[in-house]
Design a protein around this motif. Structure first.
Motif: not given
Length: 328
Positions: A19-20, A23, A61-62, A64-66, A68, A87, A91, A327
């Motif tokens: 996932r990261i 990033h 990052a893990n 935030v991205l997971a 959403g 981040l 984003l 990103a």
């Protein structure tokens, strides 16, 4: 997606790494100082070179991205807030960072320079976290703590996976320990590896050592230490059982040892902040003849933070890593 109700395992670290990947940096292992009189040398996991200046970018990052989320609240001593602010700027996320009394002003200024809002509260880390949780509920924001979250722990654990992939013969990993997210993550990375995992705490805040001795989480009063990122008062609910079941030892180091370790690292060309030098101080105190790695967890020194806050926003990516460009 991993949630707080699930047991974390190596698969969560693999998912986090995927996932990261775009990033974060895969940081190198650098040669470090000798830890014994016969010249046994330490290897250094160079997380001070990580995007955002610390390992905190991995867990931030893990999560935030997971998740959403478009709005995030966190509590931070500084580096987690900096990681999230970078981040959030990338984003388009609205971020509020709650800071306790005693937080480093330069780190608070860096967070604001990256576009996040900061809120100061009295008391220590415990009061900070309580306020941040309440603020997240009030504003319908995602709460992403600096360590006590399964997605954060899994992200931090990717540093351990890299260590054991790049140096599988490692006998001991020394890990700076505050809230416990990095230590728990590296414990997970070592699930099927015989490596010794040793947490290193500031002597003023031995929350994990005291908790494991008491066989239950113990809350300590607010304290001061030069390692400003490691002032947590109690073990996190997510990291504690992982650390309890896998850590091999815990070492406490005093402020003088931490500052001496930071000065020693500078002689090796490594500008670590005091929190980032704690694991090296632990390895020096242990003085074992072994193939060991110490995590240099952060390099957000006063000089680096001055550069960050004085640089125009559009130039940050040229001076402080590749995250935004990658990103976008």
């Amino acid at each position: 997606m991993t949630t707080a109700g699930l047991v974390l395992g190596p698969a969560d670290l693999r998912a986090a790494a995927d996932r990261i990947a775009s990033h974060v940096l895969r940081t190198p292992l650098l040669p470090g100082p000798p830890t014994t009189a016969d010249g046994t040398r330490l290897l250094l996991k160079a997380e001070h070179l990580q995007t955002g200046g610390s390992f905190k970018t991995r867990g931030a990052a893990n999560a935030v991205l997971a998740l959403g989320a478009d709005r995030v609240v966190t509590g931070s001593s500084g580096n987690h807030g900096i990681a999230l602010a970078r981040l959030a700027r990338t984003l388009g996320i609205r971020l509020t960072v709650v800071l306790a009394a005693g937080a480093a002003p330069a780190k608070a200024a860096a967070i604001r320079a990256l576009g996040a809002e900061t809120v100061g509260v009295g008391g220590g880390v415990a009061e900070r976290e309580e306020h941040a949780r309440a603020l997240a509920l009030e504003t319908d924001a995602a709460f992403i703590p600096s360590s006590d979250h399964p997605l954060v722990v899994a992200g931090q654990g990717t540093a351990g996976t890299e260590i054991l992939t790049d140096a599988p013969e490692t006998e001991t990993v020394y890990v700076p320990t505050g809230g416990g997210g990095l230590l728990a993550g590296i414990c997970l990375a070592a699930t099927h590896h015989p490596v010794r995992v040793v947490g290193v705490e500031p002597a003023a805040t031995p929350r994990y050592a005291r908790s494991l001795a008491a066989c239950r989480p113990v809350r300590l009063p607010p304290s001061t230490t030069v390692a400003d990122g490691l002032r947590g008062q109690y073990p996190g609910a997510v990291p504690y059982p992982i650390i309890r079941d896998r850590v091999d030892d815990l070492i406490a180091v005093g402020d003088a040892e931490i500052l001496a370790a930071a000065a020693l690292l500078r002689r090796y060309g490594i500008d670590a902040e005091p929190s980032g030098a704690v694991a090296v101080a632990g390895a020096l105190r242990a003085g074992r003849r072994e193939r060991a790695v110490a995590v240099v967890s952060g390099g957000n020194t006063a000089a680096r933070l001055r550069t960050l806050t004085s640089t125009r926003t559009e130039r940050l990516d040229r001076t402080d890593g590749h995250l935004t460009r990658a990103a976008r």
